[in-house]
Design a protein around this motif. Structure first.
Motif, short mmCIF file in Angstrom:
data_model
loop_
_atom_site.label_atom_id
_atom_site.label_comp_id
_atom_site.label_asym_id
_atom_site.label_seq_id
_atom_site.Cartn_x
_atom_site.Cartn_y
_atom_site.Cartn_z
N SER A 155 1.16 -1.19 -0.15
CA SER A 155 0.06 0.20 0.12
C SER A 155 0.93 1.30 0.07
O SER A 155 0.49 2.48 -0.43
N ASN A 156 2.12 1.27 0.50
CA ASN A 156 3.00 2.22 0.45
C ASN A 156 2.62 3.51 1.13
O ASN A 156 2.74 4.74 0.80
N TRP A 157 2.15 3.21 2.41
CA TRP A 157 1.34 4.30 3.20
C TRP A 157 2.47 5.27 3.58
O TRP A 157 2.41 6.68 3.75
N ILE A 158 3.79 4.91 3.92
CA ILE A 158 4.98 5.73 4.22
C ILE A 158 5.17 6.67 3.22
O ILE A 158 5.33 8.08 3.34
N GLY A 159 5.30 6.38 1.81
CA GLY A 159 5.59 7.05 0.85
C GLY A 159 4.26 8.03 0.65
O GLY A 159 4.79 9.21 0.36
N ARG A 160 3.24 7.59 0.75
CA ARG A 160 1.87 8.42 0.63
C ARG A 160 2.01 9.54 1.62
O ARG A 160 1.68 10.73 1.26
N LEU A 161 2.39 9.17 2.98
CA LEU A 161 2.09 10.01 3.91
C LEU A 161 3.38 11.12 3.44
O LEU A 161 3.25 12.32 4.02
N LEU A 162 4.42 10.72 3.18
CA LEU A 162 5.45 11.72 3.05
C LEU A 162 4.91 12.63 1.87
O LEU A 162 5.50 13.95 2.17
N GLU A 163 4.30 12.25 0.89
CA GLU A 163 3.85 13.29 0.02
C GLU A 163 2.92 14.25 0.50
O GLU A 163 2.92 15.25 0.19
N VAL A 164 1.95 13.74 1.38
CA VAL A 164 1.04 14.63 1.96
C VAL A 164 1.77 15.45 2.88
O VAL A 164 1.38 16.63 2.75
N VAL A 165 2.75 15.18 3.87
CA VAL A 165 3.48 16.28 4.45
C VAL A 165 4.11 17.14 3.70
O VAL A 165 4.12 18.21 3.87
N ARG A 166 4.86 16.53 2.65
CA ARG A 166 5.45 17.63 1.74
C ARG A 166 4.44 18.53 1.05
O ARG A 166 4.92 19.87 0.94
#
Length: 374
Positions: free
Chosen positions: A348-359
């Motif tokens: 699901s790549n949630w860490i990557g997706r959350l990094l994009e949200v925080v960015r």
């Protein structure tokens, strides 16, 4: 055939994309409804046993093993669904049509122009240099489109393929397959050219158009980060296990990983042991032994979101590194949880997706765009 019917197979550890359609396979006097699966590498599963290719499919069609003609009175069956006899049976296409469709599908699976795409490339070449040689290439491209699909080549319900037919016909010759036996004229050619120039203008506008709120796709190449004990200098600070202490609710943790797993347990003793672990490897080992809070799976994403926001808010230098990734899609690669990461073709790549949200949140603040609720 349609790309919405997705399939894939594993070949030497590599995923090969494909698509499928129904066909009838003939065995003696009986017909069986089977899946014809076409793969991007040109392999074809006809449901007759093993993989073949376009040449093999052509042979199966020629022999009637893969059937495009149906015999009245013959038995047919769909496995575990039904069995029936054909009566006044008609097929939607012949062998040549099916083979042409499969060849087009292989091109599309490889993001190459199919027969229609190649014809339109020839049209654009003719618009750029209107020589007879280039017009003949348009004709060649038009005739290479499967006959039953030519009418859809332009995606125009009103004109259908008429402009292509006209351009593919020499002035003074009879326009092929037209019920009025119309002769192509210079005026008709000029009208067809005007039609295609207008179509090309709209095509270029569609390609170059950027939606009002920004591009549809990232303009920066994807970035992969790796979690675990080994730091990768190029993107190490983006890892949750990177040594960047964060303070939440009055408690300081060495890393986001420490905080996440410590907060995942409601047992104060386990919380403190996890928070004090020497490194993230020990954190995970301890966390596997500790009891989870009730309802943790449903809440974990919200907790991780808060922790990752805290990290980059409390470490401006790391926030700048995250912002420097532009609009790249961020993939987190590891052998761990497929929920948080993107190992192989699953995850699901949630860490990557959350990094994009925080960015995105950091970018909004940097540019002075107010976030609702703040």
């Amino acid at each position: 055939m349609t790309r919405s019917r997705r399939a894939y197979r594993d070949a030497d550890g590599r995923q090969v994309d494909g698509t499928w359609r129904h066909v009838f396979v003939r065995n003696g006097d009986n017909y069986y409804l089977a899946d014809l699966v076409v793969y991007a590498d040109g392999a074809i599963d006809t449901g007759t046993g093993g993989l073949t290719d376009l040449r093999g499919l052509a042979q199966l069609l020629s022999s009637g093993r893969v059937a495009t003609s149906l015999q009245d009175g013959a038995w047919a069956s769909a496995h575990h669904v039904a069995r029936w006899r054909f009566a006044e049976a008609t097929s939607a296409m012949d062998a040549e049509m099916l083979l042409a469709e499969v060849a087009d599908e292989i091109d599309r699976l490889n993001d190459r122009p199919d027969s229609t795409g190649r014809c339109m490339e020839a049209v654009r070449a003719y618009l750029a240099d209107s020589t007879e040689e280039n017009r003949l290439r348009v004709r060649e491209g038009y005739l290479a489109i499967p006959g039953h699909l030519r009418v859809y080549a332009l995606g125009d319900m009103d004109n259908r393929d008429w402009p292509l037919k006209v351009l593919a016909t020499a002035i003074g010759d009879l326009v092929e397959d037209h019920y009025d036996d119309e002769i192509a004229t210079a005026e008709m050619h000029a009208e067809a050219v005007a039609y295609f120039r207008d179509m090309e203008t709209h095509r270029v506008q569609a390609i170059t158009r950027i939606p009002a709120d920004g591009p549809d796709h990232p303009e920066t190449a994807s970035l992969t980060i790796y979690t675990g004990r080994q730091d990768h200098p190029e993107n190490g600070v983006l890892q949750n296990g990177y040594p960047a202490s964060i303070t939440v609710d009055g408690r300081t943790y060495p890393t986001v990983t420490h905080a996440y797993w410590a907060l995942s347990t409601g047992d104060p003793a386990w919380h403190d042991r996890i928070a004090a672990a020497a490194d993230t490897y020990d954190v995970v080992e301890l966390a596997e032994q500790a009891p989870r809070r009730p309802g943790w799976p449903a809440a974990r994403l919200a907790v991780m979101t808060r922790l990752m926001r805290a990290k980059f808010e409390q470490h401006p230098d790391m926030a700048r590194t995250l912002l420097a990734t532009g609009d790249a899609r961020i993939l987190c690669a590891t052998l761990g949880s497929g929920y948080w990461t993107s190992p192989g073709k699953h995850g699901s790549n949630w860490i990557g997706r959350l990094l994009e949200v925080v960015r995105s949140e950091l970018a909004a603040r940097e540019t002075g765009i107010p976030l609702p609720g703040e």
